[in-house]
Design a protein around this motif. Structure first.
Motif, mmCIF file in Angstrom:
data_model
loop_
_atom_site.group_PDB
_atom_site.id
_atom_site.type_symbol
_atom_site.label_atom_id
_atom_site.label_comp_id
_atom_site.label_asym_id
_atom_site.label_seq_id
_atom_site.Cartn_x
_atom_site.Cartn_y
_atom_site.Cartn_z
ATOM 1 N N MET A 169 47.740 44.640 32.608
ATOM 2 C CA MET A 169 47.051 45.847 33.090
ATOM 3 C C MET A 169 45.666 45.266 33.956
ATOM 4 O O MET A 169 44.777 44.774 33.193
ATOM 5 C CB MET A 169 46.525 47.017 32.173
ATOM 6 N N PRO A 170 45.590 45.619 35.147
ATOM 7 C CA PRO A 170 44.119 45.401 35.865
ATOM 8 C C PRO A 170 43.206 46.243 35.302
ATOM 9 O O PRO A 170 43.150 47.132 34.665
ATOM 10 C CB PRO A 170 44.562 45.914 37.342
ATOM 11 N N ALA A 171 41.967 45.768 35.273
ATOM 12 C CA ALA A 171 40.849 46.083 34.691
ATOM 13 C C ALA A 171 40.382 47.561 35.397
ATOM 14 O O ALA A 171 40.070 48.647 34.795
ATOM 15 C CB ALA A 171 39.649 45.309 34.552
ATOM 16 N N VAL A 172 40.627 47.353 36.829
ATOM 17 C CA VAL A 172 40.333 48.814 37.522
ATOM 18 C C VAL A 172 41.656 49.244 38.066
ATOM 19 O O VAL A 172 42.500 48.490 38.777
ATOM 20 C CB VAL A 172 39.262 48.420 38.542
ATOM 21 N N GLN A 173 42.029 50.525 37.942
ATOM 22 C CA GLN A 173 43.117 50.927 38.564
ATOM 23 C C GLN A 173 42.731 51.152 40.098
ATOM 24 O O GLN A 173 41.843 51.414 40.599
ATOM 25 C CB GLN A 173 43.399 52.221 37.913
ATOM 26 N N LEU A 174 43.986 50.791 40.933
ATOM 27 C CA LEU A 174 43.683 50.795 42.185
ATOM 28 C C LEU A 174 44.333 52.135 42.816
ATOM 29 O O LEU A 174 44.986 51.938 44.346
ATOM 30 C CB LEU A 174 44.227 49.479 42.824
ATOM 31 N N ASN A 175 44.363 53.187 42.603
ATOM 32 C CA ASN A 175 44.988 54.102 42.844
ATOM 33 C C ASN A 175 43.937 55.050 43.548
ATOM 34 O O ASN A 175 44.255 55.815 44.911
ATOM 35 C CB ASN A 175 45.765 55.021 42.011
ATOM 36 N N SER A 176 42.769 55.437 42.956
ATOM 37 C CA SER A 176 41.860 56.497 43.537
ATOM 38 C C SER A 176 40.154 56.058 42.928
ATOM 39 O O SER A 176 40.157 55.533 42.007
ATOM 40 C CB SER A 176 42.197 57.685 43.039
ATOM 41 N N ASP A 177 39.479 56.648 43.836
ATOM 42 C CA ASP A 177 37.940 56.304 43.443
ATOM 43 C C ASP A 177 37.855 54.681 43.305
ATOM 44 O O ASP A 177 36.943 54.306 42.357
ATOM 45 C CB ASP A 177 37.319 57.099 42.499
ATOM 46 N N VAL A 178 38.245 53.981 44.435
ATOM 47 C CA VAL A 178 38.004 52.527 44.412
ATOM 48 C C VAL A 178 38.106 52.160 45.659
ATOM 49 O O VAL A 178 38.897 52.492 46.564
ATOM 50 C CB VAL A 178 39.113 51.972 43.382
ATOM 51 N N ALA A 179 37.570 50.999 45.808
ATOM 52 C CA ALA A 179 37.379 50.191 47.312
ATOM 53 C C ALA A 179 37.856 48.677 46.765
ATOM 54 O O ALA A 179 37.365 48.219 45.929
ATOM 55 C CB ALA A 179 36.094 49.999 47.806
ATOM 56 N N LEU A 180 38.829 48.149 47.661
ATOM 57 C CA LEU A 180 39.340 46.858 47.388
ATOM 58 C C LEU A 180 39.081 45.911 48.603
ATOM 59 O O LEU A 180 39.456 46.330 49.733
ATOM 60 C CB LEU A 180 40.707 46.913 47.203
ATOM 61 N N GLY A 196 39.305 60.334 45.544
ATOM 62 C CA GLY A 196 39.814 61.687 45.115
ATOM 63 C C GLY A 196 38.590 62.505 44.499
ATOM 64 O O GLY A 196 38.052 63.150 44.973
ATOM 65 N N SER A 197 38.578 62.147 43.123
ATOM 66 C CA SER A 197 37.561 63.188 42.379
ATOM 67 C C SER A 197 36.191 62.920 42.580
ATOM 68 O O SER A 197 35.547 64.026 42.680
ATOM 69 C CB SER A 197 37.739 63.003 40.682
ATOM 70 N N VAL A 198 35.836 61.824 43.539
ATOM 71 C CA VAL A 198 34.521 61.702 44.041
ATOM 72 C C VAL A 198 34.100 62.716 45.201
ATOM 73 O O VAL A 198 33.078 63.383 45.146
ATOM 74 C CB VAL A 198 34.409 60.398 44.747
ATOM 75 N N VAL A 199 35.333 63.034 45.972
ATOM 76 C CA VAL A 199 35.066 63.746 47.031
ATOM 77 C C VAL A 199 34.915 65.224 46.692
ATOM 78 O O VAL A 199 34.089 66.122 47.073
ATOM 79 C CB VAL A 199 36.363 63.678 47.869
ATOM 80 N N ASP A 200 36.035 65.532 45.527
ATOM 81 C CA ASP A 200 36.193 66.825 45.003
ATOM 82 C C ASP A 200 34.499 67.356 44.457
ATOM 83 O O ASP A 200 33.880 68.303 44.442
ATOM 84 C CB ASP A 200 37.070 67.060 43.782
ATOM 85 N N SER A 216 37.362 44.329 43.636
ATOM 86 C CA SER A 216 37.560 45.959 43.748
ATOM 87 C C SER A 216 36.231 46.543 43.096
ATOM 88 O O SER A 216 35.573 46.074 42.138
ATOM 89 C CB SER A 216 38.838 46.359 42.932
ATOM 90 N N ILE A 217 35.682 47.549 43.830
ATOM 91 C CA ILE A 217 34.715 48.310 43.152
ATOM 92 C C ILE A 217 34.894 49.730 42.903
ATOM 93 O O ILE A 217 35.550 50.256 43.617
ATOM 94 C CB ILE A 217 33.415 48.190 44.313
ATOM 95 N N GLU A 218 34.679 49.972 41.602
ATOM 96 C CA GLU A 218 34.913 51.512 41.225
ATOM 97 C C GLU A 218 33.967 52.524 41.822
ATOM 98 O O GLU A 218 32.826 52.442 41.900
ATOM 99 C CB GLU A 218 34.560 51.428 39.717
ATOM 100 N N LEU A 219 34.425 53.557 42.605
ATOM 101 C CA LEU A 219 33.451 54.452 42.949
ATOM 102 C C LEU A 219 33.109 55.629 42.325
ATOM 103 O O LEU A 219 34.174 56.218 41.807
ATOM 104 C CB LEU A 219 34.303 54.985 44.399
ATOM 105 N N LYS A 220 32.122 55.990 42.479
ATOM 106 C CA LYS A 220 31.606 57.393 41.788
ATOM 107 C C LYS A 220 31.023 58.234 42.601
ATOM 108 O O LYS A 220 30.308 57.726 43.589
ATOM 109 C CB LYS A 220 30.563 56.942 40.670
ATOM 110 N N ARG A 221 30.547 59.479 42.189
ATOM 111 C CA ARG A 221 29.874 60.273 42.729
ATOM 112 C C ARG A 221 28.607 60.116 41.999
ATOM 113 O O ARG A 221 28.487 60.051 40.636
ATOM 114 C CB ARG A 221 30.307 61.831 42.746
ATOM 115 N N GLY A 222 27.386 59.931 42.737
ATOM 116 C CA GLY A 222 26.105 59.684 42.096
ATOM 117 C C GLY A 222 24.878 60.423 42.998
ATOM 118 O O GLY A 222 25.077 60.121 44.317
ATOM 119 N N CYS A 223 23.795 60.789 42.264
ATOM 120 C CA CYS A 223 22.639 61.365 42.920
ATOM 121 C C CYS A 223 21.643 60.731 41.998
ATOM 122 O O CYS A 223 21.745 60.405 41.167
ATOM 123 C CB CYS A 223 22.656 62.956 42.902
#
Ligand code: ZN
Length: 301
Positions: free
Chosen positions: A1-12, A29-33, A245-252
């Motif tokens: 299993m890769p450490a980061v899933q490469l389906n959504s909220d990720v940059a590769l 995905g959920s970042v935009v939502d 890969s970089i995990e993406l999050k919504r952050g303020c």
């Protein structure tokens, strides 16, 4: 299993060494939502912000420093939108769009950049504090979409042949967005002054055709992992590599202490004018719509 899933909220990261091409692929995905949930935007503006956040993720993940910040800002005149700001820091994304609701209501379903922004400019700022590097490029907001504007940015400001594809779609109440950025960086380009750039290098049109064949539904499909999509596009190349890969999050970053420090920088007479009928200074964060109430004596000098 890769450490980061490469389906959504990720940059590769992606590299095709034999063609001197590198790039990034991203899906949100959920970042935009989550970003859009702080606002109540009409569909055209939601679509634009979803694409702008995807572009921000692609450009932000190019930063070499982990503390680097990338800011995308559209300055406009005479359009339905008067300000668009998105930024990226440590994989955290945020953004907002200030617009005239009446003018937006008159727009077609798929407006051009000119209909959205009027006479607009896109400023892209790379900020790398450790190296004390700050670079800003500005391009006119022209073309059919933000991807085309970003391509001209790289062609004009950095003389790097580039391909940018962005897509975003709302399905079953959830946003799915994706983007691909590819660049031609001939040998030894990384970190070195470019003496000349060959825009006619035969490797590049080949990569651009393969990359340009990516479909919007592939970019936005969360069941298709990004590494599988890269393989689908470039499997006939001698070598195609996926990088970090970089995990993406919504952050303020609008915590109360920060808001107080901003208010404290205003002269005392201006601070006095900010005080509302309830005796408090109220500040709303344009990015996440958080509202802060500050006691004037907390920020008095
Ligand atoms: Zn905020």
């Amino acid at each position: 299993m890769p450490a980061v899933q490469l389906n959504s909220d990720v940059a590769l990261g992606v590299a095709i060494p034999s063609r001197n091409a590198r790039g990034r692929i991203a899906r949100l995905g959920s970042v935009v939502d989550t970003v859009l949930a702080s606002h109540n935007y009409p569909p055209v503006i939601e679509q634009l912000l979803a694409e702008a956040l995807t572009l921000t993720a692609l450009l932000g993940s190019l930063l070499k420093e982990s503390q680097g910040q990338l800011t995308l800002q559209a300055q406009t005149e005479g359009g339905a939108i008067d300000l668009m700001v998105c930024d990226y820091l440590r994989g955290e994304l945020r953004g907002y769009i200030r617009h005239d609701a009446d003018l937006v209501a008159e727009l077609p379903d798929h407006p051009t950049l000119e209909q959205l922004f009027g006479k607009g400019y896109l400023a892209i700022t790379f900020d790398q504090p450790v190296a004390a590097e700050r670079y800003q490029g500005i391009v006119p907001l022209e073309g059919r979409n933000l991807g085309e504007a970003a391509q001209s940015y790289f062609a004009q400001s950095e003389q790097i042949p580039s391909l940018v594809r962005l897509a975003a779609e709302k399905r079953d109440d959830h946003w799915h967005a994706g983007g691909l950025l590819l660049q031609h960086l001939p040998e030894g380009e990384e970190g070195r002054e470019r003496l000349h750039t060959r825009l006619d290098h035969p490797d590049w049109p080949h990569v651009a055709i393969l990359g340009g064949s990516v479909k919007a539904e592939e970019l936005t499909d969360p069941t298709l992992p990004l590494d599988d999509l890269i393989w689908r596009l470039f499997h006939e190349e001698d070598e195609v590599r996926t990088l970090e890969s970089i995990e993406l999050k919504r952050g303020c970053r609008c915590d109360p202490a920060y808001v107080r420090s901003v208010i404290a920088r205003f002269p005392e007479d201006e601070r006095a004018e900010m005080v509302g009928d309830d005796g408090l200074i109220r500040v709303d964060c344009a990015f996440c719509s958080s509202s802060f109430s500050i006691e004037p004596k907390e920020v008095s000098s």
